[in-house]
Write an enzyme that holds these catalytic residues in place. Structure first.
Site, PDB file in Angstrom:
ATOM      1  N   SER A   1      23.932  20.761  11.489  1.00 23.31           N
ATOM      2  CA  SER A   1      23.475  20.103  12.340  1.00 23.31           C
ATOM      3  C   SER A   1      23.050  19.274  11.653  1.00 23.31           C
ATOM      4  O   SER A   1      21.947  18.835  11.176  1.00 23.31           O
ATOM      5  CB  SER A   1      22.427  21.588  12.521  1.00 23.31           C
ATOM      6  OG  SER A   1      21.876  21.056  13.814  1.00 23.31           O
TER       7      SER A   1
ATOM      8  N   LYS B   1      19.006  25.725   8.295  1.00 21.54           N
ATOM      9  CA  LYS B   1      20.247  24.605   7.784  1.00 21.54           C
ATOM     10  C   LYS B   1      20.346  24.005   6.431  1.00 21.54           C
ATOM     11  O   LYS B   1      20.818  23.837   5.821  1.00 21.54           O
ATOM     12  CB  LYS B   1      20.156  23.655   9.013  1.00 21.54           C
ATOM     13  CG  LYS B   1      20.567  24.482  10.642  1.00 21.54           C
ATOM     14  CD  LYS B   1      21.987  25.218  10.944  1.00 21.54           C
ATOM     15  CE  LYS B   1      22.784  25.785  11.983  1.00 21.54           C
ATOM     16  NZ  LYS B   1      23.803  26.760  11.654  1.00 21.54           N
TER      17      LYS B   1
ATOM     18  N   TYR C   1      14.366  27.272  12.381  1.00 20.78           N
ATOM     19  CA  TYR C   1      16.289  26.884  13.003  1.00 20.78           C
ATOM     20  C   TYR C   1      16.511  25.932  11.907  1.00 20.78           C
ATOM     21  O   TYR C   1      17.958  26.082  11.190  1.00 20.78           O
ATOM     22  CB  TYR C   1      16.437  26.398  14.265  1.00 20.78           C
ATOM     23  CG  TYR C   1      18.034  26.328  14.704  1.00 20.78           C
ATOM     24  CD1 TYR C   1      19.056  27.606  14.287  1.00 20.78           C
ATOM     25  CD2 TYR C   1      18.293  24.539  14.439  1.00 20.78           C
ATOM     26  CE1 TYR C   1      20.727  26.651  14.350  1.00 20.78           C
ATOM     27  CE2 TYR C   1      18.921  24.299  14.516  1.00 20.78           C
ATOM     28  CZ  TYR C   1      20.506  25.031  14.803  1.00 20.78           C
ATOM     29  OH  TYR C   1      21.761  24.750  14.794  1.00 20.78           O
TER      30      TYR C   1
HETATM   31  P1  NAD Z   1      27.310  30.415  19.236  1.00 18.88           P
HETATM   32  O1  NAD Z   1      25.949  31.279  20.268  1.00 18.88           O
HETATM   33  O2  NAD Z   1      27.730  30.335  21.053  1.00 18.88           O
HETATM   34  O3  NAD Z   1      28.490  31.036  18.880  1.00 18.88           O
HETATM   35  C1  NAD Z   1      27.644  31.694  17.242  1.00 18.88           C
HETATM   36  C2  NAD Z   1      28.206  32.688  17.512  1.00 18.88           C
HETATM   37  O4  NAD Z   1      27.452  33.562  15.938  1.00 18.88           O
HETATM   38  C3  NAD Z   1      28.103  33.902  18.712  1.00 18.88           C
HETATM   39  O5  NAD Z   1      29.355  34.780  19.165  1.00 18.88           O
HETATM   40  C4  NAD Z   1      27.587  34.702  17.638  1.00 18.88           C
HETATM   41  O6  NAD Z   1      27.070  36.417  18.465  1.00 18.88           O
HETATM   42  C5  NAD Z   1      27.375  34.967  16.581  1.00 18.88           C
HETATM   43  N1  NAD Z   1      26.601  35.618  15.075  1.00 18.88           N
HETATM   44  C6  NAD Z   1      25.408  34.912  15.418  1.00 18.88           C
HETATM   45  N2  NAD Z   1      25.088  35.937  14.225  1.00 18.88           N
HETATM   46  C7  NAD Z   1      25.999  36.488  13.708  1.00 18.88           C
HETATM   47  C8  NAD Z   1      26.255  37.075  12.552  1.00 18.88           C
HETATM   48  N3  NAD Z   1      25.155  37.747  11.937  1.00 18.88           N
HETATM   49  N4  NAD Z   1      27.261  37.829  12.444  1.00 18.88           N
HETATM   50  C9  NAD Z   1      28.763  38.039  13.246  1.00 18.88           C
HETATM   51  N5  NAD Z   1      27.907  36.787  14.061  1.00 18.88           N
HETATM   52  C10 NAD Z   1      27.339  36.993  13.978  1.00 18.88           C
HETATM   53  O7  NAD Z   1      27.055  29.250  19.033  1.00 18.88           O
HETATM   54  P2  NAD Z   1      27.187  27.680  18.760  1.00 18.88           P
HETATM   55  O8  NAD Z   1      26.772  26.613  20.351  1.00 18.88           O
HETATM   56  O9  NAD Z   1      28.341  27.846  19.079  1.00 18.88           O
HETATM   57  O10 NAD Z   1      27.100  27.482  17.174  1.00 18.88           O
HETATM   58  C11 NAD Z   1      27.736  27.977  16.301  1.00 18.88           C
HETATM   59  C12 NAD Z   1      27.111  27.210  14.444  1.00 18.88           C
HETATM   60  O11 NAD Z   1      27.522  26.022  14.631  1.00 18.88           O
HETATM   61  C13 NAD Z   1      26.108  27.958  14.995  1.00 18.88           C
HETATM   62  O12 NAD Z   1      25.913  28.098  13.234  1.00 18.88           O
HETATM   63  C14 NAD Z   1      25.252  26.406  15.530  1.00 18.88           C
HETATM   64  O13 NAD Z   1      23.913  26.537  14.527  1.00 18.88           O
HETATM   65  C15 NAD Z   1      25.408  25.451  15.121  1.00 18.88           C
HETATM   66  N6  NAD Z   1      25.424  24.353  15.445  1.00 18.88           N
HETATM   67  C16 NAD Z   1      25.394  24.479  16.949  1.00 18.88           C
HETATM   68  C17 NAD Z   1      25.337  23.225  17.974  1.00 18.88           C
HETATM   69  C18 NAD Z   1      25.220  22.865  19.276  1.00 18.88           C
HETATM   70  O14 NAD Z   1      24.425  21.505  19.727  1.00 18.88           O
HETATM   71  N7  NAD Z   1      25.747  24.382  19.988  1.00 18.88           N
HETATM   72  C19 NAD Z   1      24.601  22.391  17.053  1.00 18.88           C
HETATM   73  C20 NAD Z   1      24.519  21.721  15.877  1.00 18.88           C
HETATM   74  C21 NAD Z   1      24.768  22.754  15.074  1.00 18.88           C
HETATM   75  N1  UFG Z   2      16.173  17.885  27.661  1.00 15.38           N
HETATM   76  C1  UFG Z   2      16.026  17.423  28.414  1.00 15.38           C
HETATM   77  N2  UFG Z   2      15.417  18.207  29.675  1.00 15.38           N
HETATM   78  C2  UFG Z   2      16.534  19.694  29.251  1.00 15.38           C
HETATM   79  C3  UFG Z   2      17.068  19.697  28.445  1.00 15.38           C
HETATM   80  C4  UFG Z   2      16.704  18.453  27.263  1.00 15.38           C
HETATM   81  O1  UFG Z   2      15.588  16.478  29.219  1.00 15.38           O
HETATM   82  O2  UFG Z   2      15.995  20.522  29.915  1.00 15.38           O
HETATM   83  C5  UFG Z   2      16.499  16.072  26.718  1.00 15.38           C
HETATM   84  C6  UFG Z   2      15.872  16.476  25.592  1.00 15.38           C
HETATM   85  O3  UFG Z   2      14.386  16.169  25.664  1.00 15.38           O
HETATM   86  C7  UFG Z   2      16.696  15.348  24.678  1.00 15.38           C
HETATM   87  C8  UFG Z   2      17.998  15.867  25.363  1.00 15.38           C
HETATM   88  O4  UFG Z   2      17.787  16.212  26.477  1.00 15.38           O
HETATM   89  O5  UFG Z   2      16.311  14.576  24.159  1.00 15.38           O
HETATM   90  C9  UFG Z   2      18.737  16.632  24.364  1.00 15.38           C
HETATM   91  O6  UFG Z   2      18.476  17.989  24.309  1.00 15.38           O
HETATM   92  P1  UFG Z   2      18.954  18.745  24.094  1.00 15.38           P
HETATM   93  O7  UFG Z   2      18.048  20.569  24.464  1.00 15.38           O
HETATM   94  O8  UFG Z   2      19.983  19.696  24.890  1.00 15.38           O
HETATM   95  O9  UFG Z   2      20.061  19.201  22.594  1.00 15.38           O
HETATM   96  P2  UFG Z   2      18.783  18.526  21.080  1.00 15.38           P
HETATM   97  O10 UFG Z   2      19.560  17.608  20.491  1.00 15.38           O
HETATM   98  O11 UFG Z   2      17.674  18.542  21.741  1.00 15.38           O
HETATM   99  O12 UFG Z   2      18.935  19.773  20.068  1.00 15.38           O
HETATM  100  C10 UFG Z   2      20.353  20.806  19.868  1.00 15.38           C
HETATM  101  C11 UFG Z   2      20.442  21.319  19.236  1.00 15.38           C
HETATM  102  C12 UFG Z   2      19.892  21.776  17.869  1.00 15.38           C
HETATM  103  C13 UFG Z   2      20.883  20.528  17.364  1.00 15.38           C
HETATM  104  C14 UFG Z   2      20.528  18.718  17.735  1.00 15.38           C
HETATM  105  C15 UFG Z   2      21.012  18.108  16.968  1.00 15.38           C
HETATM  106  O13 UFG Z   2      20.060  22.159  20.385  1.00 15.38           O
HETATM  107  O14 UFG Z   2      19.920  22.685  18.186  1.00 15.38           O
HETATM  108  O15 UFG Z   2      20.868  19.072  19.021  1.00 15.38           O
HETATM  109  O16 UFG Z   2      22.296  18.967  16.275  1.00 15.38           O
HETATM  110  F1  UFG Z   2      20.202  20.810  16.166  1.00 15.38           F
END
Ligand code: NAD
Ligand code: UFG
Length: 340
Positions: free
Chosen positions: A126, A155, A151
């Site tokens: 991330s 990573k 979190y």
């Molecule tokens: P998500 O929660 O939708 O998907 C994660 C999946 O992993 C879920 O289906 C959950 O049931 C499964 N899971 C969690 N722990 C597990 C375990 N111990 N064993 C088996 N299954 C397990 O999340 P996502 O948004 O699809 O994110 C996927 C990956 O990308 C994550 O590692 C997350 O940290 C990373 N990531 C997500 C974002 C974002 O904003 N969505 C940003 C950066 C990185």
């Molecule tokens: N924001 C609002 N109101 C809300 C939610 C968010 O104003 O109700 C704003 C935040 O302050 C930020 C922007 O919208 O400026 C984006 O916020 P998000 O929560 O959607 O995303 P972040 O950038 O904070 O974080 C996300 C994931 C993290 C990841 C990161 C970088 O939640 O896990 O992107 O990949 F690490």
């Protein structure tokens, strides 16, 4: 013979969209997921889109015995490791859960991969590993490791673990993908993001305001040193992100060793710009109010996306308006997400 790809967390938001692209590119995904943040209905949706219902084994990646059986009974070419917990706020409340689930699952996975001689892994990292970036756009070579929550720490630690492993075992091919802010949904309206409870992230919050589930959006801070005072992020369509994984697998097939890529668009969008893009794309007004900054938020975070373009041929197809249209299409067709 189709290459079998083990997709951990493959029923989740990014995993499910990646599984669709894998099937369409003639790979054979094998999904493992413990359903802690997903539903099996996703499998039916994948079948509707692709005509194929992928194999799914319910397990926790930390369960070494069950995971070993999956490796023993398949011919896994590579693993895409999405499984993990991702809620920043929850990680502050329950750090041990995050260390155990995210770091613990990766340790078990790497151990089992080693036992079965599987040398290829793609890891979901991330942009959070960059902490409060010293400059934008952010390059892959910029400093990492100044985490602000457990979190993010998981990573950083997993990246360190993988980098160390690549030095110990030169046969390993390891791709670390640093995602920026994934939003959007499959254009069919059959798959999208289905957060539990009140969303933490901006786009699902906006769509729930639009559908009438929540009364108004709170914008966290309008006094940042940005174009309009609100936070700036790099929003990437989840289907573009999914395609990035297929391109990464093609790279892995060339035995690159360790590679690290930002997966973003290179474009910074403010909260207000996103709200206005949503209103324009969908003809819906979003009620909002300005409130104070959210602790831990950074003013600006967006990628320099050149390396992924140069080395993978990765170029995003969808812009912020496409993202807003597809997120809304998913939400309005599935007001309860994957629940009936
Ligand atoms: P998500 O929660 O939708 O998907 C994660 C999946 O992993 C879920 O289906 C959950 O049931 C499964 N899971 C969690 N722990 C597990 C375990 N111990 N064993 C088996 N299954 C397990 O999340 P996502 O948004 O699809 O994110 C996927 C990956 O990308 C994550 O590692 C997350 O940290 C990373 N990531 C997500 C974002 C974002 O904003 N969505 C940003 C950066 C990185
Ligand atoms: N924001 C609002 N109101 C809300 C939610 C968010 O104003 O109700 C704003 C935040 O302050 C930020 C922007 O919208 O400026 C984006 O916020 P998000 O929560 O959607 O995303 P972040 O950038 O904070 O974080 C996300 C994931 C993290 C990841 C990161 C970088 O939640 O896990 O992107 O990949 F690490």
């Amino acid at each position: 013979m189709k290459k079998q790809i083990l997709v951990t967390g493959g029923l989740g938001f990014i995993g499910s969209h990646t599984v669709v692209e894998l099937i369409q590119e003639n790979y054979e995904p094998v999904i493992v997921d413990n359903l802690c943040n997903s539903k099996t209905e996703v499998l039916n949706r994948i079948k509707k889109i692709t005509g194929v219902k992928p194999e799914f084994i319910e397990l926790d990646v930390r369960d070494e015995e069950k995971l070993s059986k999956v490796f023993a009974s398949h011919n896994i070419f590579a693993v895409i490791h999405f499984a993990g917990l991702k809620a920043v706020g929850e990680s502050v409340q329950k750090p041990q859960l995050y260390y155990d689930n995210n770091i613990g699952s990766t340790e078990v996975l790497l151990k089992v991969m080693d036992k079965y001689n599987v040398k290829n892994i793609v890891f979901s990292s991330s942009a959070t590993v960059y902490g409060n970036p010293k400059r934008v756009p952010i390059y892959e070579t910029d400093p990492v490791g100044e985490f602000t929550n457990p979190y993010a720490e998981t990573k950083v630690r997993i990246e360190e673990m993988l980098i160390k492993l690549s030095k110990q075992d030169p046969k390993m091919n390891i791709a670390i993908l640093r995602y920026f802010n994934p939003i959007g949904a499959h254009k069919s309206g059959l798959m999208g993001e289905d957060p539990r409870g009140i969303p933490n992230n901006l786009m699902p919050y906006v769509t729930q305001v639009a559908v009438g589930k929540l009364p108004e959006l709170s914008i966290f801070g309008n006094d940042y040193p940005t174009k309009d005072g609100t936070g700036v992020r790099d929003y990437i369509h989840v289907v573009d992100l999914a395609i990035g994984h297929v391109l990464t697998l093609k790279k892995i097939e060339q035995n690159p060793g360790l590679v690290i890529y930002n997966l973003g668009t290179g474009v910074g969008t403010s909260v207000l710009e996103l709200v206005h893009a949503f209103e324009e794309a969908n003809g819906i007004k979003i009620a909002y109010k300005m409130v104070g900054r959210r602790p831990g938020d950074v003013p600006e975070c967006y990628a320099n996306a050149d390396k992924a373009y140069r080395e993978l041929g990765f170029k995003t197809k969808y812009n912020i308006v496409d993202c807003c249209r597809d997120s809304w299409n998913w939400q309005k067709n599935n007001p309860k997400g994957y629940d009936k």
